[in-house]
Design an enzyme around this catalytic site. Structure first.
Site, PDB file in Angstrom:
ATOM      1  N   CYS A  49       0.871  -1.170   0.000  1.00 18.33           N
ATOM      2  CA  CYS A  49       0.000   0.000   0.000  1.00 18.33           C
ATOM      3  C   CYS A  49       0.909   1.222   0.000  1.00 18.33           C
ATOM      4  O   CYS A  49       2.103   1.113   0.279  1.00 18.33           O
ATOM      5  CB  CYS A  49      -0.930  -0.003   1.216  1.00 18.33           C
ATOM      6  SG  CYS A  49      -2.264   1.228   1.097  1.00 18.33           S
ATOM      7  N   LYS A  72     -12.018  -5.427   3.284  1.00 16.21           N
ATOM      8  CA  LYS A  72     -11.442  -4.518   4.274  1.00 16.21           C
ATOM      9  C   LYS A  72     -12.419  -3.371   4.502  1.00 16.21           C
ATOM     10  O   LYS A  72     -12.742  -2.622   3.581  1.00 16.21           O
ATOM     11  CB  LYS A  72     -10.090  -3.988   3.789  1.00 16.21           C
ATOM     12  CG  LYS A  72      -9.401  -3.058   4.786  1.00 16.21           C
ATOM     13  CD  LYS A  72      -8.055  -2.623   4.226  1.00 16.21           C
ATOM     14  CE  LYS A  72      -7.339  -1.687   5.179  1.00 16.21           C
ATOM     15  NZ  LYS A  72      -6.038  -1.240   4.629  1.00 16.21           N
ATOM     16  N   ARG A 109     -11.006   7.162   4.292  1.00 16.93           N
ATOM     17  CA  ARG A 109     -10.848   6.126   3.276  1.00 16.93           C
ATOM     18  C   ARG A 109     -12.172   5.441   2.941  1.00 16.93           C
ATOM     19  O   ARG A 109     -12.192   4.320   2.451  1.00 16.93           O
ATOM     20  CB  ARG A 109      -9.806   5.103   3.749  1.00 16.93           C
ATOM     21  CG  ARG A 109      -8.433   5.754   3.877  1.00 16.93           C
ATOM     22  CD  ARG A 109      -7.381   4.865   4.471  1.00 16.93           C
ATOM     23  NE  ARG A 109      -6.141   5.634   4.599  1.00 16.93           N
ATOM     24  CZ  ARG A 109      -5.193   5.398   5.481  1.00 16.93           C
ATOM     25  NH1 ARG A 109      -5.323   4.399   6.324  1.00 16.93           N
ATOM     26  NH2 ARG A 109      -4.110   6.140   5.534  1.00 16.93           N
ATOM     27  N   LYS A 119     -10.919  -8.042   7.192  1.00 16.14           N
ATOM     28  CA  LYS A 119     -10.320  -7.111   8.153  1.00 16.14           C
ATOM     29  C   LYS A 119     -11.320  -6.009   8.464  1.00 16.14           C
ATOM     30  O   LYS A 119     -11.837  -5.403   7.514  1.00 16.14           O
ATOM     31  CB  LYS A 119      -9.035  -6.522   7.556  1.00 16.14           C
ATOM     32  CG  LYS A 119      -8.328  -5.511   8.464  1.00 16.14           C
ATOM     33  CD  LYS A 119      -7.098  -4.939   7.771  1.00 16.14           C
ATOM     34  CE  LYS A 119      -6.414  -3.931   8.699  1.00 16.14           C
ATOM     35  NZ  LYS A 119      -5.239  -3.301   8.056  1.00 16.14           N
TER      36      LYS A 119
END
Length: 342
Positions: free
Chosen positions: A126, A202, A224, A255
């Site tokens: 990332c 996620k 995000r 996650k």
């Protein structure tokens, strides 16, 4: 009818199988194995660096030599893998150092593979740790996120990790198409043998706060939620996982873990042929540590119970900051260790 007489019990008595630790262990349906644990490590430059993270007691920013020491100890207790996150000395708008072969993650991969060849080395891919704005992709001319525009830099980082010797690369940005782009990039660079452990599901979670302290990756502005999933959605998780499988993901991940056990089970049922990881994230770790530090819970029992719940829900691989501690507890006998009566 004699109201004082004890009730008549049938011959099926589940309590018979709970009468001793030996029998309970014998009939246990879900078992923890340190070989399925993955220990996250935060690596940075320098030597002899071991800086504890205030919001994550027992977790440290480590120089490469200290990361090797930690991986060696994890392997000694049977932990199956480490997941590396990098903290660069220099950040810029494009996260250009993410693909630098001399960066801490790449150096840690080489050192761990040389010193601890029996442990799996996984690298997070990332840009948020490497950008000066803390976002997972580039910023466009209007001040918004150009996530797709950053895909080549994600590919370059993954190839650099593979060149260093990573067993698996783990794209975590949740950018559409990142898995496919990395698969093509790895194959073209001659790393078709390197697997992709995708952060397929996620969520834009409140449980990541301590991680952002550890990785120094908090966004300077915004959040995000445009690319990570809405915590209210479960059906979307299956869509995200399916897209990553189509693009070449070898392993899938959910996650966070504890607040999403239902999602773990649904993803495992939908994709039984893909190993599934559950990431017991920083906030989940920190809450247990905080409660244990105040004497409110028995840490050993609470942690092993939590990790067992992840396995019971369907996770094959448990990514947790407790990996080494839990492996030690299991080596000492798990539930036989000191505990308060419940």
């Amino acid at each position: 009818m004699d109201l004082l007489a004890p009730p008549t019990l049938g011959s099926d008595r589940p309590q018979r199988l709970r009468q001793s630790p030996a029998v309970r262990r014998l009939v246990r349906e879900t078992r923890l194995d340190p070989a399925a644990f993955v220990l996250p490590l935060f690596v940075r430059g320098g030597e002899g660096v071991r800086d504890e993270i205030a919001s994550m007691p027992g977790v440290f920013q480590l120089s490469v030599d200290e990361a090797v020491r930690e991986a060696t100890e994890a392997a000694r207790f049977g932990v199956g893998g480490v997941l590396l996150f990098g903290i660069p000395a220099r950040k810029d708008a494009e996260g250009s150092t993410a693909s630098d072969d001399a960066e801490a993650v790449q150096r840690a991969v080489r050192a761990i593979k040389e010193e601890v060849p029996g442990i799996a080395v996984i690298t997070d891919v990332c840009l948020c740790e490497y950008t000066d704005h803390g976002h997972c992709g580039f910023i466009d001319s209007h001040g918004g996120l150009d996530l797709e525009g950053s895909l080549p830099q994600h590919v370059a980082a993954a190839v650099s990790h593979a060149r260093a010797g990573a067993d698996l690369v783990a794209p975590s940005s949740m950018i559409d198409g990142v898995v496919g782009a990395i698969r093509e990039g790895l194959d073209a660079a001659g790393f078709g043998h390197v697997g992709i452990f995708s952060y397929a599901v996620k969520y834009a979670s409140a449980f990541y706060g301590p991680f952002r302290d550890a990785a120094e990756s908090a966004p300077v502005f915004g959040d995000r939620r445009t690319h990570q999933m809405d915590p209210a959605n479960a059906r979307e998780a299956l869509r995200e996982a399916a897209l990553d499988v189509e693009q070449g993901a070898d392993l899938l991940m959910v996650k966070p873990a504890v607040a999403y056990l239902d999602v773990v089970r649904q993803v495992k049922d939908a994709f039984p042929d893909r190993p599934l990881g559950a990431y017991h994230v920083s906030g989940e770790y920190a809450m247990l540590k905080a409660a244990a530090g105040r004497g409110w819970i028995d840490e050993r029992r609470a942690v092993l119970e939590t990790l067992t719940s992840l396995r019971r829900a369907g996770a094959d691989i448990l990514i947790t900051y407790y990996a080494l501690e839990a492996a030690r507890w299991l080596a000492e006998g798990g539930e036989r260790g000191p505990s308060r009566p419940s």
